[in-house]
Design a protein around this motif. Structure first.
Motif, short mmCIF file in Angstrom:
data_model
loop_
_atom_site.label_atom_id
_atom_site.label_comp_id
_atom_site.label_asym_id
_atom_site.label_seq_id
_atom_site.Cartn_x
_atom_site.Cartn_y
_atom_site.Cartn_z
N ASN A 199 -5.02 -7.14 -12.00
CA ASN A 199 -5.13 -5.85 -11.37
C ASN A 199 -6.66 -5.65 -10.97
OD1 ASN A 199 -5.69 -3.03 -10.34
ND2 ASN A 199 -5.34 -2.10 -12.54
N LEU A 200 -7.04 -5.90 -9.51
CA LEU A 200 -8.49 -5.89 -9.01
C LEU A 200 -9.08 -4.48 -9.16
CD1 LEU A 200 -7.83 -8.11 -5.85
CD2 LEU A 200 -8.30 -8.88 -8.06
N GLY A 201 -8.35 -3.53 -9.55
CA GLY A 201 -8.83 -2.13 -9.47
C GLY A 201 -9.50 -1.55 -8.26
N ILE A 202 -9.25 -2.23 -7.11
CA ILE A 202 -9.73 -1.67 -5.94
C ILE A 202 -9.29 -0.58 -5.59
CG2 ILE A 202 -9.84 -2.08 -3.28
CD1 ILE A 202 -9.77 -5.20 -3.87
N GLY A 203 -8.07 -0.08 -5.72
CA GLY A 203 -7.45 1.17 -5.58
C GLY A 203 -8.07 2.14 -6.31
N GLU A 204 -8.33 1.92 -7.33
CA GLU A 204 -9.08 3.01 -8.22
C GLU A 204 -10.26 3.59 -8.05
OE1 GLU A 204 -7.13 0.50 -9.18
OE2 GLU A 204 -5.98 0.90 -10.68
N HIS A 205 -11.05 2.83 -7.07
CA HIS A 205 -12.39 3.21 -6.71
C HIS A 205 -12.40 3.69 -5.12
CE1 HIS A 205 -13.69 1.40 -10.55
NE2 HIS A 205 -13.06 0.41 -10.02
N LEU A 206 -11.18 4.06 -4.63
CA LEU A 206 -11.36 4.45 -3.38
C LEU A 206 -10.74 5.97 -3.40
CD1 LEU A 206 -9.67 1.19 -1.55
CD2 LEU A 206 -11.73 1.75 -1.65
N VAL A 207 -11.33 6.44 -2.22
CA VAL A 207 -10.90 8.15 -2.04
C VAL A 207 -9.37 8.10 -1.75
CG1 VAL A 207 -11.71 10.03 -0.91
CG2 VAL A 207 -13.43 8.55 -1.50
N ASP A 208 -8.84 9.09 -2.22
CA ASP A 208 -7.41 9.50 -1.69
C ASP A 208 -7.41 9.87 -0.17
OD1 ASP A 208 -6.47 9.07 -4.33
OD2 ASP A 208 -6.40 11.05 -4.59
N VAL A 209 -6.14 9.04 0.38
CA VAL A 209 -6.12 9.38 1.81
C VAL A 209 -4.58 10.13 1.94
CG1 VAL A 209 -5.61 8.26 4.03
CG2 VAL A 209 -7.47 7.24 2.47
N LYS A 210 -4.36 11.11 2.73
CA LYS A 210 -3.23 11.54 2.99
C LYS A 210 -2.47 10.79 4.19
CE LYS A 210 -3.49 15.54 0.57
NZ LYS A 210 -3.29 15.34 -0.74
N PRO A 211 -1.28 10.71 3.98
CA PRO A 211 -0.72 10.01 5.20
C PRO A 211 -0.56 10.91 6.19
CG PRO A 211 0.67 9.80 2.93
CD PRO A 211 -0.50 10.66 2.83
N THR A 212 -1.01 10.34 7.62
CA THR A 212 -1.02 11.10 8.81
C THR A 212 -0.43 10.28 9.79
OG1 THR A 212 -3.16 10.28 9.42
CG2 THR A 212 -2.98 12.34 8.15
N SER A 213 0.12 10.92 10.83
CA SER A 213 0.63 9.98 12.14
C SER A 213 -0.50 9.14 12.71
CB SER A 213 1.26 10.83 13.08
OG SER A 213 0.50 11.87 13.51
N ASP A 214 -1.68 9.29 12.56
CA ASP A 214 -2.61 8.52 13.16
C ASP A 214 -3.54 7.69 12.40
OD1 ASP A 214 -3.87 10.76 12.02
OD2 ASP A 214 -5.31 11.01 13.88
N MET A 215 -3.15 7.66 11.14
CA MET A 215 -4.01 6.93 10.25
C MET A 215 -4.21 5.28 10.50
SD MET A 215 -2.00 6.54 6.78
CE MET A 215 -0.21 6.64 6.60
N ASP A 216 -5.20 4.73 10.32
CA ASP A 216 -5.47 3.28 10.61
C ASP A 216 -4.66 2.36 9.31
OD1 ASP A 216 -7.41 3.33 8.91
OD2 ASP A 216 -8.97 3.48 10.27
N TYR A 217 -4.96 1.08 9.74
CA TYR A 217 -4.46 0.22 8.60
C TYR A 217 -5.20 0.23 7.28
CZ TYR A 217 -2.53 -4.27 6.88
OH TYR A 217 -1.84 -5.33 6.12
N LYS A 218 -6.56 0.55 7.48
CA LYS A 218 -7.21 0.43 6.12
C LYS A 218 -6.65 1.70 5.36
CE LYS A 218 -12.02 1.03 4.70
NZ LYS A 218 -13.34 1.25 4.92
N GLN A 219 -6.60 3.02 6.00
CA GLN A 219 -6.16 4.11 5.48
C GLN A 219 -4.71 3.93 4.92
OE1 GLN A 219 -6.76 6.58 8.88
NE2 GLN A 219 -8.33 7.54 7.87
N ALA A 220 -3.72 3.13 5.58
CA ALA A 220 -2.59 3.00 5.12
C ALA A 220 -2.57 2.24 3.89
CB ALA A 220 -1.69 2.28 6.09
N LEU A 221 -3.36 1.08 3.95
CA LEU A 221 -3.60 0.23 2.78
C LEU A 221 -3.90 1.13 1.42
CD1 LEU A 221 -5.12 -2.98 4.20
CD2 LEU A 221 -2.83 -2.65 3.15
N ILE A 222 -4.78 1.90 1.38
CA ILE A 222 -5.08 3.09 0.57
C ILE A 222 -3.95 3.65 0.04
CG2 ILE A 222 -6.78 4.77 -0.15
CD1 ILE A 222 -8.75 3.54 1.89
N VAL A 223 -3.44 4.09 0.99
CA VAL A 223 -2.28 5.22 0.90
C VAL A 223 -1.03 4.23 -0.32
CG1 VAL A 223 -0.15 6.25 1.71
CG2 VAL A 223 -2.72 6.95 2.36
N ALA A 224 -1.05 3.24 0.36
CA ALA A 224 0.02 2.26 -0.41
C ALA A 224 -0.59 1.79 -1.72
CB ALA A 224 0.29 1.07 0.49
N MET A 225 -1.67 1.54 -1.82
CA MET A 225 -2.20 1.19 -3.26
C MET A 225 -1.84 2.37 -4.35
SD MET A 225 -5.86 -0.78 -2.75
CE MET A 225 -6.31 -0.55 -1.02
#
Length: 150
Positions: free
Chosen positions: A72-98
């Protein structure tokens, strides 16, 4: 969560895997870049394979024991939550997926702790490790794509 039978627990987990597959298909549909679409479609397919494993256990099939613990790299634990939206970018999508994979890991660990049967406990531990592996893949992708931004 309280379940009246092993079958009820398995059906609950099957439903969660269907939800996860739908979630990743939805993320794929929001991505403009083909690579990004493909990543999320692959995860949808993996969630459906989890569903098939659970359905197999429901029919009496045995699974192999849990493999080694996933890093576990723990990256997801240190990122602000992102709500899925129709216009989110790849970075936001990765955060949501984590965050989704972290929640799936926690769910399966909780189900494993509550399981009465050693076989069912082993199944949920195995699925928890698969979800941890998914999270790690998203963390590695995030680190590869965006580590220079911090």
């Amino acid at each position: 969560m309280s379940f009246k039978s092993v079958d009820a627990v398995l059906l609950f987990a099957i439903g969660k895997e269907e939800e996860a597959a739908g979630f990743y298909r939805g993320l794929a549909g929001r991505m403009e870049m083909l690579h990004m679409k493909q990543v999320f479609l692959e995860f949808a397919a993996e969630e459906m394979s989890h569903k098939q494993k659970l359905e197999g256990v429901l029919r009496g099939k045995q699974l192999a024991p849990v493999e080694e613990k996933v890093l576990n790299l723990g990256i997801g634990e240190h990122l602000v939550d992102v709500k899925p939206t129709s216009d989110m970018d790849y970075k936001q999508a990765l955060i949501v997926a984590m965050k989704e994979e972290k929640a799936a890991f926690a769910m399966y660990m909780g189900l494993a702790e509550a399981a009465d049967s050693p076989g069912i406990q082993e199944l949920f531990l195995k699925l928890a490790q698969e979800e941890a592996r998914h999270k790690l893949r998203f963390e590695l992708e995030y680190d590869d794509q965006f580590s220079g931004e911090n």
